[in-house]
Design an enzyme around this catalytic site. Sequence first.
Site, mmCIF file in Angstrom:
data_model
loop_
_atom_site.group_PDB
_atom_site.id
_atom_site.type_symbol
_atom_site.label_atom_id
_atom_site.label_comp_id
_atom_site.label_asym_id
_atom_site.label_seq_id
_atom_site.Cartn_x
_atom_site.Cartn_y
_atom_site.Cartn_z
ATOM 1 N N ASP A 222 0.875 -1.166 0.000
ATOM 2 C CA ASP A 222 0.000 0.000 0.000
ATOM 3 C C ASP A 222 0.918 1.222 0.000
ATOM 4 O OD1 ASP A 222 -1.673 2.128 0.519
ATOM 5 O OD2 ASP A 222 -2.423 1.379 2.439
ATOM 6 N N LYS B 219 2.801 11.343 -3.237
ATOM 7 C CA LYS B 219 1.772 10.653 -4.025
ATOM 8 C C LYS B 219 0.867 11.654 -4.752
ATOM 9 C CE LYS B 219 -1.745 7.022 -3.433
ATOM 10 N NZ LYS B 219 -2.334 6.108 -2.426
ATOM 11 N N GLU C 75 -7.431 0.537 -4.426
ATOM 12 C CA GLU C 75 -7.439 0.448 -2.970
ATOM 13 C C GLU C 75 -8.763 -0.072 -2.391
ATOM 14 O OE1 GLU C 75 -5.937 4.341 -2.096
ATOM 15 O OE2 GLU C 75 -3.960 3.793 -2.839
ATOM 16 N N ASP D 9 -13.911 4.734 1.069
ATOM 17 C CA ASP D 9 -12.491 4.889 1.409
ATOM 18 C C ASP D 9 -12.119 6.369 1.445
ATOM 19 O OD1 ASP D 9 -9.733 4.893 1.563
ATOM 20 O OD2 ASP D 9 -9.395 3.557 -0.143
#
Lengths: 654, 237
Positions: free
Chosen positions: A14, A82, A187, A209
């Site tokens: 992850d 990211k 994800e 999420d």
Amino acid sequence: MAANNENGRVVGIDLGTTNSLVAYMEGSTPVVIPGVDGSNLVPSVVALDPVQADGGRPTVTVGNSARQALIETPERVIYSVKRLMGRSLAEARNEQKFFAFRIAEDSEEGPDSNEVPRVQLGELRFTPPEISAYVLRQLKRNAERFFGAPVTQAVITVPAYFNDAQRQATKDAGRMAGLDVLRLVNEPTAAALAYGLDRAKEGTIAVYDLGGGTFDISILKLRDGIFEVRSTNGDTHLGGDDIDNLLLTIALDEIFAEHGVDLRQHPSAVQAMRKAAIDAKIQLSYQPAASFDIELPNGDRYQREIPREVYEDLIQPILERTAGPCKQAMLDAGVLPEQIDEVVLVGGSTRIPAVQQLVENLFHLSARGKKPHTELNPDEVVALGAAVQADILAGSSKATEELLLLDVTPLSLGIEALGGTVAKIIQRNSTIPASATEHFTTGVDGQANVAIHVVQGERELAADCRSLARFDLKGIPPMSAGLPRIEVKFLIDADGILQVSAREQRSGKQAQIEVKPTYGLTDEQVENMILDSFDHAEEDFSKRLLIEARNEADTILSAVERAPRNPAWAQLTAEEKENIETAQTYLVSIKAGEDQNAIREATVALDQATRRFAELMMEAAVSTAIRGKTMETAGEEMGDEIQAPHPMARAEFK
Amino acid sequence: MTMSNAANIPQSATAAATVCWSCSASLKESALFCEQCGKIQPPSGGYFSVFGLEPRLNLDLGMLEHQFHKLSRKLHPDRFGRASEQEKEWSLASSSLLNDAYRTLKDPISRTRHLLRMHGAEIGEEFAGKDKKDPSRAPADLLEEVFELNMQLEELRMGDEDAGLKQSLSEARKKFVALQDEVDDQLRAEWAKWDEGAEFGNDAAREAAQKTMVALLDRRRYLSNLVREVTETLGDS
């Protein structure tokens, strides 16, 4: 068992905005692999170490040990990278509003520029995939240390709503880190795998999420071990960061209005204030109120109590932004809220009670006597699911042989037509791999080239969609206008990445095409950025572990050597100083030896001995920053943009 | 985004192989996978032969889904994580063909369009963007209502926020949705005729049904564009 497969293990990773994790399947259970410091989470922070005395290229520190550098040398540290993956230079500049980093000054801007933005760390420049590669390499090493064997294959997770360029950048990062990325997994889908593994579930589930920087919603149908994603939606700029920014802005405005102090002039004070805001946010998930009590540069105190009701009213508009994507996802999946059997919560921000309440309302849970699922740690569940997918890909494992994930593409794929409009060729939420074939012809006699512009998105005008690539169909045999028939095949693979091929049908010739990705690195560039060429050499493995152990020892030793010069050192007790010196001396003595495990243990011991010092140093830096006395240089280096949550937040506020 | 070699991409238009390349068993369940020896096949064939089905309009959707899942287990790239490059390529091409086929066949309208096109019918493109005006004209029986509707849409776009206007538009939409359902029923009735014609080689019956369906599809497309336009203008999806 996959574990004993001659090809070695496949791990699940992850790669998060704030933290990253690596996990694997231990028998039939996914397990997170801890780092040297025993922590499951590796902060996604990368620090360039101080310049070497011998003039060699500086080394890089990742994770918890990089946090310290945020105080000492903030201009050599980056976090939240990211957010920059697969972004254009213009988009990267826009990100500077949300968190602090420096873009290399010689970066060229222009309408045709497809340059990947480069981040300036100290005297060197790095592309976002390179920085992510350092995080990935750290995870790879943690896994190798854990197994005592090389790890070269991985599954990496990405937000479901990531576009083609962001996915490609993530794959590039894996390659640079010496990892063969077998699959990119979304994800929320990974989270569903982690939840669906232990029981033979049937039915329709929604995965909500909400992380630090992104929001994803996915709706899946589970049947006979097949996890079929029906729809996905989201927002790549929505998360806990927005709450931090809101609280911070309110506080800064109040301070200016009530005390006449413009804290925005003091970047490090802003960062400290943000830290207090995050502290309050976390407290408000567990307590009825939180408060600010901060000394200002003019000696005043800014004191403010925030009752949970007030806080919830404040953040409601942010949370409401998740409702639209949820409703669209249900519409696209053709289900009503009542038809959703289970809802799974993922991401740190779902710890906020108001978020859980919103989810209960959106999916009509309370009326049906249901609760959203929170059994698995929301910080770890994605990595656990990645490990399950890694096991599926490795094959020959009893635990996962019946499981199969069928995911979808989150965004429609289109080509620019006349007038700048978009002709959609693959609709969003199509199961991947998916393909479409289009035919093109010429408009002028003897025309040898046809230009094609591929975009991704839902808007009607190409200019409003994300440009993926432009390419020319070249070498079309000379024919009258409209006669050539060029067949172009667009294929979105299981990673959600587009592949294109073309052929001229009348002459039977394969048209030459050269695809210029709108953003991204070329193969050659990626090749040149591969971090360690020796990573694959298995015979060097134990030697490498020893070298790494020594490097880690050197990093902490040099930090400890500099420690007495820091004002925080004076606050340590004599006993604490003695403990540090003992651990230091021991590490120096053992470092020259060949026992990498002993070196590691001694490194951990020294790290633990200096933990309180690190905390003191943090506190000192923050409180002096509030008073505007020190860290001026750091402040100048960081620029005066609003700063993102301090990666130390988690550790500090427990 | 990456490039791949065109030569390796399957052409969905090419005829399906009928026997396994490896064991020569005949491919009954699917053109993409051999039940006899378990080998993946070079991707080929049309959407129906992917599922081992005769080209018919009436399909058992439950069976289709079951077969889709079954074939996905055999063909999905996740099953070839560590396989040879050739097998990976076939898996990617086959599973995309399988997914494209499933997506097209499970939806009754796209299935009908696909099958009729295979039989030479010319069917207009779906609405593909603002500037792509639908070339088909309003069906004669709807001319008056469409004219009225367009006037109301224009008023709303000009900024008239009158509640009565919205009310009337949303009622019109209800009516058009009902008409759309009517068309769907009529289409289903034609399916049976078309399938029967195909089954017994009665080309005249099949072609008559086909002609009716092409007209129905045009009408349906016109209606769905109207509904979409009203929904977009009202902004209340």
